[in-house]
Design a protein around this motif. Sequence first.
Motif, PDB file in Angstrom:
ATOM      1  N   MET A   1       1.299  -3.239 -10.910  1.00 25.44           N
ATOM      2  CA  MET A   1       0.985  -2.622 -10.471  1.00 25.44           C
ATOM      3  C   MET A   1      -0.640  -3.457  -9.272  1.00 25.44           C
ATOM      4  N   PRO A   2      -0.391  -2.888  -8.333  1.00 27.45           N
ATOM      5  CA  PRO A   2      -1.159  -3.851  -7.294  1.00 27.45           C
ATOM      6  C   PRO A   2      -2.969  -4.197  -7.425  1.00 27.45           C
ATOM      7  N   ALA A   3      -3.875  -4.597  -6.828  1.00 32.90           N
ATOM      8  CA  ALA A   3      -4.901  -4.679  -7.593  1.00 32.90           C
ATOM      9  C   ALA A   3      -6.012  -4.823  -6.219  1.00 32.90           C
ATOM     10  N   ILE A   4      -7.263  -4.961  -6.781  1.00 35.10           N
ATOM     11  CA  ILE A   4      -8.221  -5.477  -5.490  1.00 35.10           C
ATOM     12  C   ILE A   4      -8.822  -6.176  -5.675  1.00 35.10           C
ATOM     13  N   ASN A   5      -9.592  -6.922  -4.347  1.00 33.79           N
ATOM     14  CA  ASN A   5     -10.457  -7.734  -4.501  1.00 33.79           C
ATOM     15  C   ASN A   5     -11.711  -7.867  -4.549  1.00 33.79           C
ATOM     16  N   PRO A   6     -12.528  -7.826  -5.926  1.00 29.58           N
ATOM     17  CA  PRO A   6     -13.731  -6.263  -6.154  1.00 29.58           C
ATOM     18  C   PRO A   6     -15.517  -7.605  -4.939  1.00 29.58           C
ATOM     19  N   PHE A   7     -14.876  -8.471  -4.074  1.00 25.22           N
ATOM     20  CA  PHE A   7     -15.734  -9.943  -3.533  1.00 25.22           C
ATOM     21  C   PHE A   7     -15.372  -9.534  -1.900  1.00 25.22           C
ATOM     22  N   ASN A   8     -14.466  -8.888  -1.333  1.00 27.00           N
ATOM     23  CA  ASN A   8     -14.614  -9.175   0.197  1.00 27.00           C
ATOM     24  C   ASN A   8     -15.362  -8.097   0.509  1.00 27.00           C
TER      25      ASN A   8
ATOM     26  N   GLY B   1     -13.642   5.511 -14.262  1.00 27.47           N
ATOM     27  CA  GLY B   1     -13.667   4.965 -13.173  1.00 27.47           C
ATOM     28  C   GLY B   1     -12.997   3.597 -13.202  1.00 27.47           C
ATOM     29  N   ARG B   2     -14.904   2.525 -13.038  1.00 25.19           N
ATOM     30  CA  ARG B   2     -15.105   1.386 -12.591  1.00 25.19           C
ATOM     31  C   ARG B   2     -14.770   0.348 -13.209  1.00 25.19           C
ATOM     32  N   GLU B   3     -14.165   0.995 -14.920  1.00 25.00           N
ATOM     33  CA  GLU B   3     -14.200   0.446 -15.926  1.00 25.00           C
ATOM     34  C   GLU B   3     -13.056   0.414 -15.635  1.00 25.00           C
ATOM     35  N   THR B   4     -12.307   1.465 -16.156  1.00 24.14           N
ATOM     36  CA  THR B   4     -11.125   1.417 -15.130  1.00 24.14           C
ATOM     37  C   THR B   4     -10.017   0.443 -14.590  1.00 24.14           C
ATOM     38  N   VAL B   5     -10.710  -0.145 -13.712  1.00 19.79           N
ATOM     39  CA  VAL B   5     -10.232  -0.615 -12.700  1.00 19.79           C
ATOM     40  C   VAL B   5     -11.012  -2.538 -13.012  1.00 19.79           C
ATOM     41  N   ARG B   6     -11.511  -2.028 -13.182  1.00 22.77           N
ATOM     42  CA  ARG B   6     -12.385  -3.664 -14.394  1.00 22.77           C
ATOM     43  C   ARG B   6     -10.939  -4.273 -15.165  1.00 22.77           C
ATOM     44  N   GLU B   7     -10.453  -2.686 -16.109  1.00 23.72           N
ATOM     45  CA  GLU B   7      -9.459  -3.808 -16.964  1.00 23.72           C
ATOM     46  C   GLU B   7      -8.481  -3.554 -15.869  1.00 23.72           C
ATOM     47  N   LYS B   8      -7.999  -3.128 -15.444  1.00 25.47           N
ATOM     48  CA  LYS B   8      -6.365  -3.000 -14.953  1.00 25.47           C
ATOM     49  C   LYS B   8      -6.010  -3.782 -13.605  1.00 25.47           C
ATOM     50  N   PHE B   9      -7.058  -3.294 -12.642  1.00 20.86           N
ATOM     51  CA  PHE B   9      -6.739  -3.583 -10.916  1.00 20.86           C
ATOM     52  C   PHE B   9      -7.776  -4.565 -10.134  1.00 20.86           C
ATOM     53  N   LEU B  10      -7.871  -5.519 -10.973  1.00 23.16           N
ATOM     54  CA  LEU B  10      -8.748  -6.873 -10.340  1.00 23.16           C
ATOM     55  C   LEU B  10      -7.573  -6.990 -10.162  1.00 23.16           C
ATOM     56  N   LEU B  11      -7.824  -8.224  -9.112  1.00 17.60           N
ATOM     57  CA  LEU B  11      -6.774  -9.406  -7.850  1.00 17.60           C
ATOM     58  C   LEU B  11      -6.483 -10.385  -9.395  1.00 17.60           C
ATOM     59  N   THR B  12      -7.691 -11.125 -10.203  1.00 12.42           N
ATOM     60  CA  THR B  12      -7.423 -11.953 -11.068  1.00 12.42           C
ATOM     61  C   THR B  12      -5.944 -11.411 -12.100  1.00 12.42           C
ATOM     62  N   ARG B  13      -5.375 -10.153 -12.083  1.00  8.48           N
ATOM     63  CA  ARG B  13      -4.410 -10.304 -13.468  1.00  8.48           C
ATOM     64  C   ARG B  13      -3.314 -10.100 -12.209  1.00  8.48           C
ATOM     65  N   TYR B  14      -3.479  -9.167 -11.082  1.00  9.03           N
ATOM     66  CA  TYR B  14      -2.309  -9.495  -9.816  1.00  9.03           C
ATOM     67  C   TYR B  14      -1.839 -10.842 -10.033  1.00  9.03           C
ATOM     68  N   VAL B  15      -2.887 -11.789  -9.579  1.00  6.10           N
ATOM     69  CA  VAL B  15      -2.321 -13.050  -9.103  1.00  6.10           C
ATOM     70  C   VAL B  15      -1.914 -13.762 -10.449  1.00  6.10           C
ATOM     71  N   GLU B  16      -2.380 -13.596 -12.093  1.00  2.60           N
ATOM     72  CA  GLU B  16      -1.372 -14.053 -12.876  1.00  2.60           C
ATOM     73  C   GLU B  16       0.146 -13.796 -13.457  1.00  2.60           C
ATOM     74  N   GLN B  17       0.458 -12.595 -12.904  1.00  2.00           N
ATOM     75  CA  GLN B  17       1.253 -12.176 -13.056  1.00  2.00           C
ATOM     76  C   GLN B  17       2.062 -12.675 -11.617  1.00  2.00           C
ATOM     77  N   TYR B  18       1.758 -13.344 -10.809  1.00  2.00           N
ATOM     78  CA  TYR B  18       2.229 -14.202 -10.177  1.00  2.00           C
ATOM     79  C   TYR B  18       2.641 -15.652 -10.780  1.00  2.00           C
ATOM     80  N   LEU B  19       1.880 -16.081 -11.317  1.00  2.00           N
ATOM     81  CA  LEU B  19       1.430 -17.243 -11.689  1.00  2.00           C
ATOM     82  C   LEU B  19       2.659 -17.398 -12.888  1.00  2.00           C
ATOM     83  N   ASP B  20       3.343 -16.807 -13.940  1.00  2.00           N
ATOM     84  CA  ASP B  20       3.482 -16.576 -14.421  1.00  2.00           C
ATOM     85  C   ASP B  20       4.910 -15.884 -14.338  1.00  2.00           C
ATOM     86  N   LEU B  21       5.320 -15.460 -13.064  1.00  2.00           N
ATOM     87  CA  LEU B  21       6.487 -15.138 -12.813  1.00  2.00           C
ATOM     88  C   LEU B  21       6.952 -16.691 -12.070  1.00  2.00           C
ATOM     89  N   PHE B  22       6.104 -17.088 -11.523  1.00  2.00           N
ATOM     90  CA  PHE B  22       6.739 -18.376 -10.573  1.00  2.00           C
ATOM     91  C   PHE B  22       7.246 -19.671 -11.928  1.00  2.00           C
TER      92      PHE B  22
END
Length: 331
Positions: free
Chosen positions: A114-121, A299-320
């Motif tokens: 699932m897509p994710a957001i960068n909390p620092f940009n 809502g903020r808690e949901t994003v913290r748990e599920k939709f931050l970029l760190t989770r997303y990049v981890e999924q790519y690393l697992d796939l590679f």
Amino acid sequence: MISSLTLLMNSLGLRTEWRVIQGTADFFSITKKMHNALQGGEIDLSGIKKEIFEQVIYENSVRNFLEHDFVIVHDPQPLPLVEHLRRWIDKYDAAILSCPEYKQEMKPPQHVFMPAINPFNIKNRQLSDKEIDERLAHYKIPTDLPLVVQISRFDPWKDPEGVVKAFKLARKEVEATLVLLGNFATDDPEGSQIFESLRACQEEGILILTKGDDTALVNALQTRAAVVSQKSLREGFGLTVAEAMWKGTPVIGGNVGGIRYQIEDGVNGFLVSSVEEAGECIVWLLKDKKLREEIGRKGRETVREKFLLTRYVEQYLDLFGAFDKNFRLRE
Ligand code: UDP
């Protein structure tokens, strides 16, 4: 998302580039028709359209020297690139979907990222009140009344007219200002037409703005809004939902596609299926500050748990990591 993802991958030690295809106006007119067809619209995919589509991708493949360990192709537009990759790759090795319901019968194994957001940009970092005031003042956005905001491309599936109708219903009971903010993408030739037809909706308290490329403005509006709307009729994922939730702003979303994976109705936001429902939710939220705060916090808690970029990049690393040194999927 790709901008943040490729930066993060490089800082993790993966040499990652981001290439963007170049296309002609007729190419993007065809790919927009394909986009609409994928959402359920009609398309007359004639031979000449297919030829233009494939030709532009072929030209891009020649310019791009795709000799890498992994090539990730985003979106349908560059899909035929796989034809022009190293000869021994004749099919994609994996498919990445943004939601489980998009699984189809196909040969490559399918993964849901699932897509994710960068909390620092700039779009998502915390802004000070002063910074927000400055951006809103710059575009003469009034702040005397609560803001109801939708930020989307000018696209029929984002239902901007439905948002205006819902807002007009709500305004019979509560005072507020509506801001529809959009931008024009080169791959979306329909945008200016939709914008022109929306301009007729402008009136006192209803602002239609086109400065959506100003990411600080996007952030300022999502943060300052009393309510963010994403009343889509179809939606792949709907990043604007996660972006606003991250800012603790309650979101009213269309009960479609990826929005349903972000909003749990009545818990961390509201899901709506009609103009009337959207209007009612705007009224509830505008009348009840406690409800706004509670929904915003969850809502903020949901994003913290599920939709931050760190989770997303981890999924790519697992796939590679799932491929062996010959780039075959490990058993
Ligand atoms: N966006 C923006 N300005 C605009 C409209 C959209 O910056 O005027 C951004 C929005 O913040 C989000 C992305 O574009 O990050 C849109 O993603 P989404 O998944 O919501 O919809 P899509 O346009 O991909 O259908």
